[in-house]
Design a protein around this motif. Structure first.
Motif, PDB file in Angstrom:
ATOM      1  N   SER A 186       0.825  -1.200   0.000  1.00 20.90           N
ATOM      2  CA  SER A 186       0.000   0.000   0.000  1.00 20.90           C
ATOM      3  C   SER A 186       0.858   1.248   0.000  1.00 20.90           C
ATOM      4  N   PHE A 187       1.877   1.284   0.847  1.00 21.53           N
ATOM      5  CA  PHE A 187       2.669   2.506   0.940  1.00 21.53           C
ATOM      6  C   PHE A 187       3.509   2.738  -0.307  1.00 21.53           C
ATOM      7  N   VAL A 188       4.005   1.643  -0.878  1.00 20.54           N
ATOM      8  CA  VAL A 188       4.717   1.775  -2.145  1.00 20.54           C
ATOM      9  C   VAL A 188       3.786   2.395  -3.193  1.00 20.54           C
ATOM     10  N   THR A 189       2.558   1.927  -3.210  1.00 25.39           N
ATOM     11  CA  THR A 189       1.595   2.445  -4.188  1.00 25.39           C
ATOM     12  C   THR A 189       1.337   3.924  -3.959  1.00 25.39           C
ATOM     13  N   TYR A 190       1.097   4.313  -2.712  1.00 17.23           N
ATOM     14  CA  TYR A 190       0.845   5.729  -2.437  1.00 17.23           C
ATOM     15  C   TYR A 190       2.016   6.575  -2.920  1.00 17.23           C
ATOM     16  N   TYR A 191       3.206   6.140  -2.566  1.00 17.25           N
ATOM     17  CA  TYR A 191       4.381   6.943  -2.875  1.00 17.25           C
ATOM     18  C   TYR A 191       4.528   7.138  -4.382  1.00 17.25           C
ATOM     19  N   LEU A 192       4.437   6.030  -5.112  1.00 16.10           N
ATOM     20  CA  LEU A 192       4.665   6.129  -6.554  1.00 16.10           C
ATOM     21  C   LEU A 192       3.515   6.852  -7.254  1.00 16.10           C
ATOM     22  N   LEU A 193       2.295   6.665  -6.760  1.00 14.09           N
ATOM     23  CA  LEU A 193       1.173   7.366  -7.374  1.00 14.09           C
ATOM     24  C   LEU A 193       1.290   8.872  -7.173  1.00 14.09           C
ATOM     25  N   TRP A 194       1.721   9.255  -5.984  1.00 16.59           N
ATOM     26  CA  TRP A 194       1.883  10.690  -5.709  1.00 16.59           C
ATOM     27  C   TRP A 194       2.934  11.296  -6.643  1.00 16.59           C
ATOM     28  N   LYS A 195       4.060  10.588  -6.745  1.00 16.32           N
ATOM     29  CA  LYS A 195       5.120  11.070  -7.620  1.00 16.32           C
ATOM     30  C   LYS A 195       4.619  11.171  -9.063  1.00 16.32           C
ATOM     31  N   ALA A 196       3.881  10.153  -9.479  1.00 16.00           N
ATOM     32  CA  ALA A 196       3.419  10.120 -10.864  1.00 16.00           C
ATOM     33  C   ALA A 196       2.436  11.250 -11.127  1.00 16.00           C
ATOM     34  N   TYR A 197       1.526  11.506 -10.172  1.00 19.75           N
ATOM     35  CA  TYR A 197       0.523  12.559 -10.384  1.00 19.75           C
ATOM     36  C   TYR A 197       1.215  13.909 -10.534  1.00 19.75           C
ATOM     37  N   LYS A 198       2.227  14.122  -9.697  1.00 14.11           N
ATOM     38  CA  LYS A 198       2.969  15.375  -9.763  1.00 14.11           C
ATOM     39  C   LYS A 198       3.667  15.502 -11.104  1.00 14.11           C
ATOM     40  N   HIS A 199       4.260  14.403 -11.531  1.00 14.85           N
ATOM     41  CA  HIS A 199       4.988  14.403 -12.790  1.00 14.85           C
ATOM     42  C   HIS A 199       4.039  14.676 -13.966  1.00 14.85           C
ATOM     43  N   VAL A 200       2.903  13.987 -13.974  1.00 18.00           N
ATOM     44  CA  VAL A 200       1.967  14.152 -15.091  1.00 18.00           C
ATOM     45  C   VAL A 200       1.404  15.564 -15.090  1.00 18.00           C
ATOM     46  N   SER A 201       1.149  16.104 -13.899  1.00 18.33           N
ATOM     47  CA  SER A 201       0.657  17.479 -13.819  1.00 18.33           C
ATOM     48  C   SER A 201       1.666  18.428 -14.455  1.00 18.33           C
ATOM     49  N   GLY A 202       2.947  18.173 -14.180  1.00 17.14           N
ATOM     50  CA  GLY A 202       3.990  18.975 -14.796  1.00 17.14           C
ATOM     51  C   GLY A 202       4.012  18.817 -16.309  1.00 17.14           C
ATOM     52  N   LEU A 203       3.856  17.572 -16.769  1.00 18.17           N
ATOM     53  CA  LEU A 203       3.816  17.311 -18.208  1.00 18.17           C
ATOM     54  C   LEU A 203       2.694  18.099 -18.864  1.00 18.17           C
ATOM     55  N   ARG A 204       1.524  18.057 -18.209  1.00 20.58           N
ATOM     56  CA  ARG A 204       0.374  18.747 -18.772  1.00 20.58           C
ATOM     57  C   ARG A 204       0.618  20.258 -18.822  1.00 20.58           C
ATOM     58  N   ALA A 205       1.225  20.769 -17.752  1.00 22.23           N
ATOM     59  CA  ALA A 205       1.521  22.199 -17.740  1.00 22.23           C
ATOM     60  C   ALA A 205       2.481  22.546 -18.872  1.00 22.23           C
ATOM     61  N   ASP A 206       3.520  21.715 -19.046  1.00 26.37           N
ATOM     62  CA  ASP A 206       4.458  21.955 -20.146  1.00 26.37           C
ATOM     63  C   ASP A 206       3.722  21.985 -21.475  1.00 26.37           C
ATOM     64  N   ALA A 207       2.834  21.001 -21.641  1.00 25.03           N
ATOM     65  CA  ALA A 207       2.123  20.891 -22.915  1.00 25.03           C
ATOM     66  C   ALA A 207       1.289  22.125 -23.176  1.00 25.03           C
ATOM     67  N   LEU A 208       0.630  22.624 -22.122  1.00 21.79           N
ATOM     68  CA  LEU A 208      -0.303  23.736 -22.331  1.00 21.79           C
ATOM     69  C   LEU A 208       0.417  25.071 -22.445  1.00 21.79           C
ATOM     70  N   MET A 209       1.648  25.135 -21.937  1.00 25.00           N
ATOM     71  CA  MET A 209       2.300  26.446 -21.982  1.00 25.00           C
ATOM     72  C   MET A 209       3.298  26.558 -23.126  1.00 25.00           C
TER      73      MET A 209
END
Lengths: 723, 723
Positions: free
Chosen positions: A155-178
């Motif tokens: 469970s904790f491994v999942t939380y950690y990696l999901l959090w990192k991934a969400y942050k990363h994808v959010s950054g990707l999306r921001a890059d794409a839109l800007m």
């Protein structure tokens, strides 16, 4: 299924995989196949293979896929594909990190436990693997502490990696839109539910004056959506004739080139399907048809633009921030009027859905939900039957005449290994089209959104029917009495049903990755189709290109399949940790092979800048919660005193999901203004942006391309006198 | 309670009401009381009474209240008050329309039915009213069709009037927001969760540059919120001394006027509470204190503005549309940064809440919800006890020494009639303060929002505890066995519990309107307090004004009380239709008397432009659904075969609520741009708008009022070198 058929299944799968890999290495080297194996590169104007293709190591693609950066994937295949790889990578990470701890810890704990005859990981006799599963640990044993802590670790491994991934994808999306590149959809909003026009006003004037009042400086112009059914029909007919003309001309040129007499001009029959009726000269006939249709099309275009306006419009602004902010703001006092959303990309607008009214969309949505729910419920029955019937013994009883065939030793082993899995896979292949059709019927305005909606439905279907259906249904006969007595104990049922189906899912996952990814990489089917078409059908360059033109990565249907594997592997990770390596191979192989395909084969059909991610995130989390709840039930079934220590986990997961959605989600729905306010590379050419939204059937045939504007301005200035 | 005590209760209530009315007619005529009975008019600079007050008919206020238009109410008391009258009017309409049909139809149906001894509308013997209730109709009788149709009639009347009201209020809100008058809050947004400042930047530069990038043309300036605790303390101290100085000067002037010697200057002691310590000359002492504090305040103001900046700011735009749109748009990629909302009016900003961070607000909200839920749950127990114990028989058993007092015939009747109701009313009076405090602790940034939140909690409390608590608890002893056997049958419980408490609620409603509204109109308590203060305390004009200055209409606490009556009357409307006239009188009298109070007495403390309405709407609908569900249960208890015909009703209500919220709700949350884009009367004076948000403690004492700006610009340009 005994141990032999399990090994046979694995072996056969692997054999097929090896054969397909060799085929790929051999076939992809041939220059004639380049359009099948490297279409994306060719369409982008790159060499199929960097360096010469002759001297190339046949496994160079592995190195290329491994070394390609995320930016390479984005530039070759778009942000959505990159996000899909984030998903694959995240799940792979979760499984690897889980496996590193769980395998060396749990396997010895189970293997050295006293034998417990009460539990089994397969429906047959399969004691070799049983020894390595949690079933081998006796009830109430303190060794179960290891398993309990393992659930926490996963469970904790999942939380950690999901959090990192969400942050990363959010950054990707921001890059794409800007990015400073011009994206037409960033300058437009889609307006629906335009209220009835005031007297003496055209719809366009109505829309224009409304938005000009609100945005006096930033409003550029509007495009009222029209009912294009008629004009599309004529345009399609015209395009068809144009293609046929080109084909006839190619045939004629060919026959001239091969020295046949001038008289051998191609002919065709004008009756039903070209099979009967008068024989005519094709070139003349199609030319005549085209000349006849062009004025008709032009007339219809004018009529459409003038008289077939619908209650929807695209509104263009001269500035990204204004458009982004407008798409998020309430415009009308009555919320069901002048509703606005982000404009979809021009290529993914579903024009026919734009006219659907506010409350009709709501009704359609709920009707579709009910239909899907019914579909899920009623497919449950056949799946239950399939998994119960497709054991050979049952089949023999049902269809006695297959007995002699089945009794051949070798065949029996193979059949026993594959029958249930094949039934399942074929069954699932029928569904996505229907779900996509239903999602479109909801009134969704963009293709990518419809794909997301269909993908969600497919996910629910897969998890509910395949996973839960097989798990509970597979042990239906053995637990029939339990169900009858207490229909509420679903968790218990799942907990007791799960272990019995471990080997079924083990072989299912193996089959999926070896055969599925083997076929994916080798592209045997598209290759055969392409060569057949090239030889017997295609005459013109355009036809040839159509024959090899690659599709989309199609993660809309890929993703639910992956999610089924995630769900399976997570749920079995502690019960039968041996499934983790299978999951790792599935996602590792998938990551590698699909990266090759994304870089070289598939061409994205649309770009939603990672809007799929929140759904992926939520569903991984849903799988995790299912796993946590199931484990709680299973620990209960093991009569482990400390099982309630698992109760905080699902709560923690819900909390984690809540925090993530609060922190990240809205940016995936709306465009953040700080992102949209980044400088553009050049001053936007608004006319070009506007034009990119004109549907092809309304584009003028004339070279100066001004008709649309003419018709529009005519309609604005003179429509009163025209109509 | 027997019929006599019922009549006594009604009679006494009415008597009190008549006395209070006469008191009002007499007292309000005296010119010295004008500030108590017409403060709103006086504060607005109008004559207390149009025309002379001498020749005036003592009941002229009734005519004035009736003839006042909605516009009059709005201009005298604001939009929120007007919306409250829409609520009163809507409920009144529902009850009148229901009564017109239900009374002539259901009363004869019940009265002519054969006697059924099984049911009773009161816990005692009360057969006179029983005959007119649904309990008198035998089980399974076809006469129940009448009652069933009545439920439908009440429901449809409610839908129709609620729909009309929602539309009307939405229009009112639009009118309010599009008026050409300048409203500072329409030009500002409230920004919270400002992320940490980059190096070498002040917080103000940080905020300015962020918003300047996004709104290069419309951004006016920003005001960073500061921690004003210290400066507020000094300012309050200073204001206190100023008041005391004014008072001392007034006393001195008085004593001079009455010809006392010059030496009789007022003195005070400077020790604890002015009771001990050295005796000093008051005027000199206070002047000294003030002169000492002014520079201290100025210094603290500078320090506050420069060093105590918090992570929140008000951002001003030069344009209403931009501000309205900005408040609705996502600004930052991370949703928990740079969060924006509409700016509250300057007078209702809760400054201390602005600094609370995004996730802390979420946590606080849920913590408060849990506390409120616990409060509701644990108050349940005392309420159950109260309603079970406060029958005289029980009291006598518990407290034997009151027996002789209670046995006096007349007293017994009165006590029996009032005891439970008084217990309830006193009990409820303790709550609102606590709930308001809790709501503020959630981190809500505006007063009106906190009032709405508190009002919602109070509503749940009232309905759950008083209505359901009394209904189920009142018959707790009689239905104890039923509960023990089947704790799930809450609907049944309610259905069987309801009829037994009809008379309790009948007297409760009557008491509420006769005594409650009588006290409201006559303003006996404020009158007495005012005269006491005037005589013994107030020396200066300012103190006098403070003594009569009227409060707010306070619909935050009024409304849940009204909702309890709505719930009661709706739920009993078919069971005991005789309650409808009581409800009509309650809301009719309320409408009339409060209209007088709104026009002449109360001064609104804030203006939220009708944001309360969606809550009112939802709660009326919730009461309706409770009614429909209860009726379904009651028809079931009556063994009426067609009871399932009531099932569509709650579904219809949910659907109606869904449609309403979809169509209207968002406009009550956000400002529609079409409304904000209406022309202003004049070019906004942005400086004035900005200044209106400066908290009084930070306003400069100097006449030119420029210090704030100075300090701000200093801080912007030189803060690096200052700190």
């Amino acid at each position: 299924m005994d141990f032999n058929s399990f090994l046979t299944s694995l072996g056969t799968s692997f054999l097929i995989f090896v054969v397909l890999m060799l085929l790929f290495a051999w076939l992809s080297k041939k220059p004639g196949n380049a359009v099948v194996y490297y279409p994306n590169r060719i369409l982008k104007g790159l060499d199929p293979v960097e360096g010469g293709s002759r001297t190339r190591n046949p496994f160079a693609w592995i190195h290329e896929a491994m070394s390609a950066s995320e930016q390479d994937v984005i530039s070759m295949s778009g942000f959505d594909t990159a996000v899909y790889f984030v998903f694959l990578g995240t799940v792979l990470g979760i499984l690897v990190l889980s496996g590193i701890v769980l395998l060396p810890v749990l396997l010895p704990v189970s293997a050295t436990s006293g034998k417990s005859t009460s539990a089994t990981t397969s429906n047959g006799t399969f004691s070799e693997l049983d020894k390595l599963s949690m079933g081998n640990i006796p009830e109430k044993s303190p060794r179960l502490w290891g398993n309990l802590l393992a659930v926490y670790w996963v469970s904790f491994v999942t939380y950690y990696l999901l959090w990192k991934a969400y942050k990363h994808v959010s950054g990707l999306r921001a890059d794409a839109l800007m990015t400073p590149e011009l994206k037409p959809e960033q300058f437009a909003i889609l307006v629906r539910d335009v209220p009835p026009v005031l007297k003496g006003q055209t719809k366009k004037e109505h829309v224009d004056s409304y938005f000009k009042t609100i945005y006096p400086e930033k409003f550029y112009r509007s495009m009222v959506v029209t009912d294009n059914k008629e004009v599309n029909k004529i345009w399609k007919e015209l395009e068809g004739y144009k293609k046929k003309l080109a084909r006839a001309e190619a045939i004629y040129a060919q026959s001239k080139a091969t020295g046949k007499p001038e008289g051998a001009r191609p002919t065709n029959k004008i009756g039903f399907l070209g099979l009967c009726g008068e024989k005519v000269d094709s070139i003349e006939y199609y030319n005549g048809k085209i000349n006849e249709l062009i004025p008709k099309l032009e007339e219809e275009q004018k009529v459409t633009l003038r008289e077939k306006q619908l209650d929807a419009a695209l509104v263009f602004f001269t500035n990204r921030v204004t458009a982004a902010s407008a798409a998020q703001s309430l415009h009308a006092q009555m919320v069901d009027k002048w509703t606005v959303v982000d404009a979809p990309e021009p290529r993914q607008v579903i024009w026919t859905n734009l006219k659907i009214k506010f409350f009709q969309r709501q009704v359609r949505q709920y009707v579709v939900y009910v239909i899907v729910a019914l579909a899920i419920l009623f497919y449950m029955i056949p799946i239950g039957f399939i998994s119960a019937l497709t054991t050979l013994d049952n089949l023999k009883k049902l269809i006695p005449f297959i007995k002699p065939v089945v009794n051949v030793k070798a065949l029996k082993t193979v059949l026993e290994a594959y029958l249930p899995q094949i039934a399942l896979i074929v069954f699932l292949a029928l569904l996505p089209k229907l779900l996509f059709f239903l999602s479109k019927a909801e009134g969704i305005p963009s293709l990518s959104h419809a794909v997301r909606a269909a993908s969600g439905k497919y996910f629910y279907f897969t998890v509910l029917n395949v996973f839960i259906g097989v798990t509970v249904g597979g042990t239906l006969f053995t637990t029939l009495k339990t169900i009858e007595k207490n229909p509420n104990s679903t968790i218990d049922l799942l907990a007791t049903g799960l272990p019995g189906n471990a080997t079924f899912f083990l072989t299912y996952v193996a089959l999926k990755f070896f055969v599925g990814y083997g076929l994916e990489l080798s592209r045997i089917v598209p290759l055969i189709i392409y060569h057949l078409k090239r030889k017997y059908l295609c005459k013109t360059e355009a036809e040839l290109k159509e024959a090899w033109c690659p599709g989309d990565l199609g993660y809309g249907t890929r993703f639910p399949g992956d999610m089924l594997v995630v769900t399976i592997v997570l749920c079995y990770s502690v019960i039968a940790p041996l499934i983790i390596p299978f999951g790792v191979v599935y996602f590792g192989l998938g990551w590698l092979i699909l990266r090759n395909q994304a870089l070289k084969v598939y061409v994205p059909a649309y770009e939603s800048y990672g809007r799929m991610w929140p759904h992926m995130h939520t569903r991984i989390l849903a799988a995790l919660i299912l796993y946590q709840v199931t484990m709680f039930g299973y620990f209960g079934a093991k009569k482990f005193f400390y099982a309630p220590l698992l109760i905080p986990l699902p709560i923690l997961s819900l909390l984690f999901g809540y925090v993530c959605s609060k922190k990240f989600y809205r940016f995936f729905h709306d465009t953040a203004l700080e992102v949209a306010s980044h400088e553009l590379k050049e001053i936007p050419n608004m006319d070009q942006i506007f034009r990119s939204y004109i549907p092809p059937s309304l584009r003028s045939e004339k070279s100066d391309d001004d008709q649309f504007e003419d018709a529009l301005s005519q309609q604005v200035s003179r429509s009163g006198s025209f109509v």
